[in-house]
Write a protein that holds these residues in place. Structure first.
Motif, PDB file in Angstrom:
ATOM      1  N   GLU A 150     -15.202 -20.552   0.913  1.00  0.00           N
ATOM      2  CA  GLU A 150     -13.980 -20.489   1.739  1.00  0.00           C
ATOM      3  C   GLU A 150     -13.400 -21.858   2.085  1.00  0.00           C
ATOM      4  OE1 GLU A 150     -15.231 -18.055   5.047  1.00  0.00           O
ATOM      5  OE2 GLU A 150     -14.634 -16.234   3.982  1.00  0.00           O
ATOM      6  N   GLY A 151     -13.503 -22.802   1.179  1.00  0.00           N
ATOM      7  CA  GLY A 151     -12.881 -24.107   1.399  1.00  0.00           C
ATOM      8  C   GLY A 151     -13.642 -25.066   2.286  1.00  0.00           C
ATOM      9  N   GLY A 162     -17.014 -26.524  10.700  1.00  0.00           N
ATOM     10  CA  GLY A 162     -17.151 -25.542  11.756  1.00  0.00           C
ATOM     11  C   GLY A 162     -17.030 -24.100  11.325  1.00  0.00           C
ATOM     12  N   THR A 163     -16.809 -23.853  10.026  1.00  0.00           N
ATOM     13  CA  THR A 163     -16.662 -22.483   9.537  1.00  0.00           C
ATOM     14  C   THR A 163     -17.940 -22.026   8.831  1.00  0.00           C
ATOM     15  OG1 THR A 163     -15.792 -23.140   7.368  1.00  0.00           O
ATOM     16  CG2 THR A 163     -14.194 -22.901   9.182  1.00  0.00           C
ATOM     17  N   ASP A 180     -16.922 -31.335   3.142  1.00  0.00           N
ATOM     18  CA  ASP A 180     -15.925 -30.490   3.796  1.00  0.00           C
ATOM     19  C   ASP A 180     -14.594 -30.534   3.039  1.00  0.00           C
ATOM     20  OD1 ASP A 180     -13.935 -32.517   5.741  1.00  0.00           O
ATOM     21  OD2 ASP A 180     -15.744 -33.336   4.844  1.00  0.00           O
ATOM     22  N   HIS A 181     -13.769 -29.529   3.282  1.00  0.00           N
ATOM     23  CA  HIS A 181     -12.397 -29.537   2.767  1.00  0.00           C
ATOM     24  C   HIS A 181     -11.491 -28.838   3.786  1.00  0.00           C
ATOM     25  CE1 HIS A 181      -9.383 -30.341  -0.170  1.00  0.00           C
ATOM     26  NE2 HIS A 181      -9.097 -29.061  -0.368  1.00  0.00           N
ATOM     27  N   ASP A 219      -3.278 -16.858   3.727  1.00  0.00           N
ATOM     28  CA  ASP A 219      -4.002 -16.070   2.729  1.00  0.00           C
ATOM     29  C   ASP A 219      -4.578 -16.930   1.612  1.00  0.00           C
ATOM     30  OD1 ASP A 219      -3.425 -13.697   4.066  1.00  0.00           O
ATOM     31  OD2 ASP A 219      -1.517 -13.445   3.008  1.00  0.00           O
ATOM     32  N   SER A 220      -4.385 -18.248   1.689  1.00  0.00           N
ATOM     33  CA  SER A 220      -4.816 -19.144   0.610  1.00  0.00           C
ATOM     34  C   SER A 220      -6.123 -19.841   0.961  1.00  0.00           C
ATOM     35  CB  SER A 220      -3.745 -20.206   0.324  1.00  0.00           C
ATOM     36  OG  SER A 220      -2.534 -19.614  -0.101  1.00  0.00           O
ATOM     37  N   ILE A 221      -6.983 -19.946  -0.049  1.00  0.00           N
ATOM     38  CA  ILE A 221      -8.213 -20.721   0.093  1.00  0.00           C
ATOM     39  C   ILE A 221      -8.021 -22.062  -0.602  1.00  0.00           C
ATOM     40  CG2 ILE A 221     -10.681 -20.853  -0.416  1.00  0.00           C
ATOM     41  CD1 ILE A 221     -10.778 -17.831  -0.435  1.00  0.00           C
ATOM     42  N   TYR A 222      -8.253 -23.125   0.142  1.00  0.00           N
ATOM     43  CA  TYR A 222      -8.192 -24.479  -0.413  1.00  0.00           C
ATOM     44  C   TYR A 222      -9.615 -24.848  -0.828  1.00  0.00           C
ATOM     45  CZ  TYR A 222      -3.416 -25.036   1.303  1.00  0.00           C
ATOM     46  OH  TYR A 222      -2.055 -24.902   1.522  1.00  0.00           O
TER      47      TYR A 222
END
Length: 316
Positions: free
Chosen positions: A47-48, A52-53, A119-120, A126-129
């Protein structure tokens, strides 16, 4: 006698062919592994990797597990390889970041820090980087180098640092130099990688030799031995090119007057876009860029460490 000589010659030839085949197979296996790691880390599953995610947590665990499997040692601070740090962003939101730090003891106490950020930008709408080039590419290379030096004992002690929160202001690297697990004066050089897999012109830039010209020789020594074009630049404010000196994690080391070499490509159409995916990297360029950087590191570990040892003997 002739028969014995023929048999001996055949055995030598067989041994040489076998060795060459083994070296080739090992290189192909390493190339496949570094591409696989890049593909995994830049997949939608992560998920990019925004700080923190859940995706960043997953990436941190992936890197720590690999460090453990390679037998890297970890410092007593933190939990295993994980070193946490806290910070607030510009809006005042609090974050907990995680640096993944391991090391391989060398023959010297002096240290090289090899780094890349994991990290990114995460998900936006709706977009995943996915951040394949920025910077799954640097992390996959970091793992490749950790694997190499786990089997080939270095002269320097090498710290492998996977930094978090680079995209939020080099937060992980700044946390490392503000609360280092080793004395800063032990760190002789930072080698940082950020975006090394996507270039259509076969060009990989090396930044840092303008401020630290003594490092130029370690790059120039091997330029003709590698397949990518190693270009010195993006660190001289007089050329008109963007100055990358402080634009990635090497900036935190530079602020402490620690010499650095930064490897990266120029910006491309997929930079900080959802299209920065595994499908849009240049695989051949990438594996050759990783090989080139490893050659520079090996040259530094051999020649720079020898110079340090000579200087110590002079003092003694």
């Amino acid at each position: 006698m002739l028969t014995i000589l023929h048999r001996f010659s055949f055995l030598i030839l067989f041994f040489c062919v076998s060795c060459c085949a083994s070296v080739k197979e090992n290189a192909e296996r390493q190339d496949a592994q570094v591409l696989k790691d890049l593909k995994v880390l830049s997949s939608d599953e992560y998920e990019g990797r925004k700080t923190g995610t859940a995706g960043a947590e997953k990436a941190a665990a992936f890197i720590a597990d690999r460090f453990k499997s390679l037998g890297l040692e970890h410092f007593p601070q933190g939990e295993d390889y994980i070193q946490t740090f806290q910070f607030d962003d510009k809006e005042g939101t609090s974050y907990s970041g995680k640096n993944i730090i391991g090391y391989i003891p060398g023959k010297l106490k002096e240290v090289l820090v090899i780094s890349a950020h994991y990290d990114h930008l995460g998900k936006v709408g709706d977009s995943i980087y996915n951040g394949a080039d920025d910077n799954a590419s640097g992390i996959a290379a970091l793992l490749q180098f950790a694997a190499y030096f786990s089997e080939n004992k270095p002269n320097f002690t090498i710290v492998f640092a996977a930094f978090d929160a680079e995209e939020m202001g080099l937060r992980g690297a700044k946390a490392f130099v503000e609360n280092p697990p080793i004395r800063l004066d032990q760190i002789k050089l930072n080698i940082n990688m950020d975006m090394i897999s996507h270039n259509d012109k076969n060009e990989l830039y090396v930044c840092g030799t303008y401020k630290y010209p003594q490092l130029r020789r370690y790059v120039e020594d091997i330029k003709d031995e590698v397949k990518v074009k190693l270009l010195l630049g993006h660190d001289d404010p007089n050329t008109g090119h963007d100055d990358w000196t402080n634009q990635s994690d090497q900036g935190a080391f530079n602020a402490k007057d620690i010499p650095f070499l930064y490897f990266g490509v120029e910006d491309h159409k997929d930079y900080h876009q959802p299209s920065d995916t595994y499908e849009n990297i240049n695989p051949k360029f990438y594996v050759e860029a990783v090989d080139a950087i490893l050659n520079v590191i090996r040259n530094i570990d051999n020649k720079f460490s020898s110079q340090i040892q000579i200087d110590k003997n002079k003092v003694m």
